[in-house]
Design a protein around this motif. Sequence first.
Motif, mmCIF file in Angstrom:
data_model
loop_
_atom_site.group_PDB
_atom_site.id
_atom_site.type_symbol
_atom_site.label_atom_id
_atom_site.label_comp_id
_atom_site.label_asym_id
_atom_site.label_seq_id
_atom_site.Cartn_x
_atom_site.Cartn_y
_atom_site.Cartn_z
ATOM 1 N N THR A 130 8.962 16.647 -2.515
ATOM 2 C CA THR A 130 9.640 15.732 -3.438
ATOM 3 C C THR A 130 9.141 14.313 -3.202
ATOM 4 O OG1 THR A 130 11.620 17.100 -3.556
ATOM 5 C CG2 THR A 130 11.872 14.772 -4.108
ATOM 6 N N LEU A 131 8.828 13.651 -4.295
ATOM 7 C CA LEU A 131 8.505 12.222 -4.236
ATOM 8 C C LEU A 131 9.655 11.480 -4.912
ATOM 9 C CD1 LEU A 131 4.731 12.356 -5.240
ATOM 10 C CD2 LEU A 131 5.674 12.022 -2.938
ATOM 11 N N ASP A 132 10.386 10.715 -4.119
ATOM 12 C CA ASP A 132 11.567 10.030 -4.654
ATOM 13 C C ASP A 132 11.252 8.535 -4.771
ATOM 14 O OD1 ASP A 132 13.987 9.062 -5.383
ATOM 15 O OD2 ASP A 132 15.127 10.109 -3.827
ATOM 16 N N PHE A 133 10.971 8.105 -5.991
ATOM 17 C CA PHE A 133 10.620 6.698 -6.223
ATOM 18 C C PHE A 133 11.854 5.815 -6.355
ATOM 19 C CE2 PHE A 133 7.032 9.124 -7.803
ATOM 20 C CZ PHE A 133 5.953 8.439 -7.272
ATOM 21 N N ASP A 134 12.970 6.462 -6.487
ATOM 22 C CA ASP A 134 14.201 5.720 -6.756
ATOM 23 C C ASP A 134 15.076 5.646 -5.505
ATOM 24 O OD1 ASP A 134 15.394 4.223 -8.691
ATOM 25 O OD2 ASP A 134 16.719 5.843 -9.349
ATOM 26 N N ALA A 135 14.497 6.021 -4.364
ATOM 27 C CA ALA A 135 15.292 6.093 -3.133
ATOM 28 C C ALA A 135 15.691 4.705 -2.678
ATOM 29 C CB ALA A 135 14.485 6.775 -2.044
ATOM 30 N N PRO B 48 4.211 -5.077 -3.612
ATOM 31 C CA PRO B 48 4.339 -4.253 -4.811
ATOM 32 C C PRO B 48 5.630 -4.551 -5.584
ATOM 33 C CG PRO B 48 3.776 -2.905 -2.909
ATOM 34 C CD PRO B 48 4.103 -4.266 -2.392
ATOM 35 N N THR B 49 5.499 -4.601 -6.884
ATOM 36 C CA THR B 49 6.678 -4.780 -7.732
ATOM 37 C C THR B 49 7.014 -3.489 -8.468
ATOM 38 O OG1 THR B 49 5.269 -5.605 -9.503
ATOM 39 C CG2 THR B 49 6.282 -7.244 -8.076
ATOM 40 N N GLU B 50 6.240 -2.428 -8.200
ATOM 41 C CA GLU B 50 6.550 -1.118 -8.775
ATOM 42 C C GLU B 50 6.862 -0.160 -7.624
ATOM 43 O OE1 GLU B 50 4.215 -0.811 -12.943
ATOM 44 O OE2 GLU B 50 2.875 -0.889 -11.205
ATOM 45 N N PRO B 51 7.712 0.840 -7.901
ATOM 46 C CA PRO B 51 8.129 1.747 -6.817
ATOM 47 C C PRO B 51 6.963 2.608 -6.332
ATOM 48 C CG PRO B 51 9.615 1.879 -8.706
ATOM 49 C CD PRO B 51 8.424 1.109 -9.151
ATOM 50 N N PHE B 52 7.013 2.963 -5.069
ATOM 51 C CA PHE B 52 5.980 3.839 -4.523
ATOM 52 C C PHE B 52 6.633 4.866 -3.604
ATOM 53 C CE2 PHE B 52 6.065 -0.216 -2.298
ATOM 54 C CZ PHE B 52 6.365 0.172 -0.999
ATOM 55 N N ALA B 53 5.886 5.923 -3.316
ATOM 56 C CA ALA B 53 6.430 6.990 -2.469
ATOM 57 C C ALA B 53 5.292 7.678 -1.732
ATOM 58 C CB ALA B 53 7.199 8.001 -3.317
ATOM 59 N N SER C 100 1.591 7.636 -3.724
ATOM 60 C CA SER C 100 1.888 7.643 -5.157
ATOM 61 C C SER C 100 2.665 6.398 -5.535
ATOM 62 C CB SER C 100 2.703 8.888 -5.507
ATOM 63 O OG SER C 100 3.925 8.899 -4.797
ATOM 64 N N TYR C 101 2.624 6.057 -6.796
ATOM 65 C CA TYR C 101 3.445 4.943 -7.272
ATOM 66 C C TYR C 101 3.883 5.225 -8.699
ATOM 67 C CZ TYR C 101 -0.756 3.113 -9.680
ATOM 68 O OH TYR C 101 -1.848 2.954 -10.482
ATOM 69 N N HIS C 102 4.956 4.558 -9.068
ATOM 70 C CA HIS C 102 5.481 4.695 -10.422
ATOM 71 C C HIS C 102 4.946 3.521 -11.239
ATOM 72 C CE1 HIS C 102 9.220 4.870 -13.286
ATOM 73 N NE2 HIS C 102 8.076 5.088 -13.916
ATOM 74 N N SER D 176 4.368 11.276 0.853
ATOM 75 C CA SER D 176 4.821 12.623 1.188
ATOM 76 C C SER D 176 5.608 12.625 2.494
ATOM 77 C CB SER D 176 3.607 13.566 1.291
ATOM 78 O OG SER D 176 2.588 12.968 2.056
ATOM 79 N N ASN D 177 6.312 13.694 2.705
ATOM 80 C CA ASN D 177 7.119 13.890 3.911
ATOM 81 C C ASN D 177 8.243 12.858 4.001
ATOM 82 O OD1 ASN D 177 7.673 15.355 6.268
ATOM 83 N ND2 ASN D 177 6.640 13.830 7.549
ATOM 84 N N GLY D 178 8.590 12.247 2.871
ATOM 85 C CA GLY D 178 9.651 11.243 2.859
ATOM 86 C C GLY D 178 9.309 10.017 3.680
ATOM 87 N N ALA D 179 8.028 9.846 3.991
ATOM 88 C CA ALA D 179 7.641 8.721 4.859
ATOM 89 C C ALA D 179 7.897 7.402 4.143
ATOM 90 C CB ALA D 179 6.171 8.846 5.246
ATOM 91 N N ARG D 180 8.362 6.420 4.915
ATOM 92 C CA ARG D 180 8.667 5.109 4.369
ATOM 93 C C ARG D 180 7.799 4.070 5.059
ATOM 94 N NH1 ARG D 180 10.937 4.190 0.017
ATOM 95 N NH2 ARG D 180 12.285 2.492 0.723
ATOM 96 N N PRO D 181 7.453 3.026 4.337
ATOM 97 C CA PRO D 181 6.665 1.977 4.987
ATOM 98 C C PRO D 181 7.489 1.263 6.050
ATOM 99 C CG PRO D 181 7.371 1.280 2.823
ATOM 100 C CD PRO D 181 7.786 2.714 2.962
ATOM 101 N N SER D 182 6.836 0.750 7.043
ATOM 102 C CA SER D 182 7.494 -0.076 8.031
ATOM 103 C C SER D 182 6.511 -1.178 8.381
ATOM 104 C CB SER D 182 7.864 0.752 9.262
ATOM 105 O OG SER D 182 8.504 -0.070 10.205
#
Lengths: 152, 498
Positions: A147-152, A113-118, A95-97, A120-126
Amino acid sequence: MRLAVSAALIAAGASVGLHWRSAAAAQSDPGARASLDITVKTDGSGGAAMIALYADAESYGGDGEPARAVRVEISEKVQTVSFDDLQPGDYAIRSYHDRNGDGELNANPFGLPTEPFAFSNGARPSFGPPGWDAARIELKAGDNAETLDFDA
Amino acid sequence: MSEATGRAPTVAVSRRRALGAIGAGLAGAALGGGGAAARAASAPLGFHNAPAGGIGPAPMRLLNGAAPAGLEGALYRNGPGHFVRGGKTLGHWFDGDGLVRAFRIANGEASVAARFVDTPKRKRDESADAFVTGGFGTTGRPGAGLANPDDANAANTSLLAVGDRLWALWEAGGPYGLHPETLSTEGLEILRDDLAHMPFSAHPKVEPDGRIWNFGLDFGAARVIVWRLASNGAVEAAEVVDLPQAAYIHDWAMTRTKLILPLAPWIVGSRRPPFVANLDWRPEEGMKILVIDKDDLSKRRTYDAPAGFLFHTADAFEEADGTIRFDACLADAPTLDAEYGAKVMSGRPLARPEPVAAMFALRPDGRGAIEKTPFAGEFPRIDPRLAGSRRARLYAAAEGAKPPQGSYRFSAVMAVNWDKGEREIFDFGPDILVEEHIFVPKPDDAAGGWLVGAGLNLKAEASELYVFDAERIADGPVAAWRAPAPLPLGFHGVWRTG
């Protein structure tokens, strides 16, 4: 230095995800169904959250369409959206904002990306988007929450 | 291009070793930061963790001389300030969290303060008590959650004064805004929404009228972005320029009309951290020097030069016949690669390539020359009023007659005069590690200026601040002060008057 997932990789899954299997097609299983309540956390700055739910690794990886997708107009920092009548099983979300509401995950000239993305499972890019295993969530029959936290 | 060393400058050397012996250090304990007891046994002075809350503001003690009349302002310096977490040392000197130091001179007195830049990288590493964030020479931990380069931004390399702010600069992400009085972090500067997380190098070039030019390297992609900003930081233009090779670039140079990108044959392979491990030294390919018209970035010319490596240029200018000159501290090979960048933090002696002051000449007919001096040094600077103009002098931290015993070898300040073919040097002796010294012009358009810089006194276990008359380097500092604590060695700084 490219530390991030490329916008193209995310967009391949998320921004083209506004068509999905019809509910009728998914209703072939007569058994118990699952629903997913998604809490969407953003900076509340407007635009829309573009959320795509995938039912297998292939489609999550960009090779296929999402099972469901939704566009959520953002007006508050915490909002909710639901997917109902899902087959229980494993899923993952990209997902993305879409802050400026142009329907695309915007990227800078070097492709980041210049827009936030998220995910599932709180997974973060690496150094690339998280894989299916990292983003996978199991939806059981009945109610599920994510929960999708775009502001994390 | 042939290498010309014919005009080997004559040497006017004056060696003194006065300051190290003056006075005993004030105890650093009052600030909670000084003294060997506060340092991890494995961390040598200069590569030791600064206190998490920074230090000061605290007065500095005058060691000798007096502040020159008219010198009022602050030397702000940036550099890594945290080296050991969870018992482990960083993978590379360049990956330490940015610690911004303010050495203020007012009413004849000096003070010192330092604060860490409050970045997501620092927060993440602090809460994990480990270096989980990947970087230039640090592997990091998989799944550390890096969404973009600014998640790894250490804001640790240099500073730029923009309007009423300071920008703490890294090189692979954006600037961090700081309040110049409190040194508190105001946050990542998004220069334009569509340019978020674009790299902004640690070596912007400022025209005499205040306009700012910078580049940002797309690591491994053989391209840069060229930034042009108004003096208030507003983006005037940002354009992607392709490079002839995927070289690592740390610094560049600028004349009135040209941008000069020296591309050493240190070539990027993969883009995964630790980045320095992906850099391949290929001297057989030689150095390429890309010259770009400032008015039309599509007008480019490439010069071939012998292999060499430079982190830092001093400045560039053009001559009447169209020859472009730029001076730099040039080595035969990378001076802080993966191995040296890790070993330097041990403090132990380290044999590695040495940069020396060198002048490049790029002729209109496509040929060129490099005049190499025997004078080892780093952190070259010039009188900023002469940026882009013909000038004689390069100032730098330099190797003295008897270098310090550890991994950091600069213990002198030098002025190389290209016109006279000579240099002046002031040698503090092996007990003082000399950091970058920057030129501060005299006020009210008066000729001349001062060199202001920091050093680390190993015997006194304290940082020091020096002011030289820029015309009389060999005479030694006209004023010197001692801080009540040792600060880690820093990289680059900026002077702000007032």
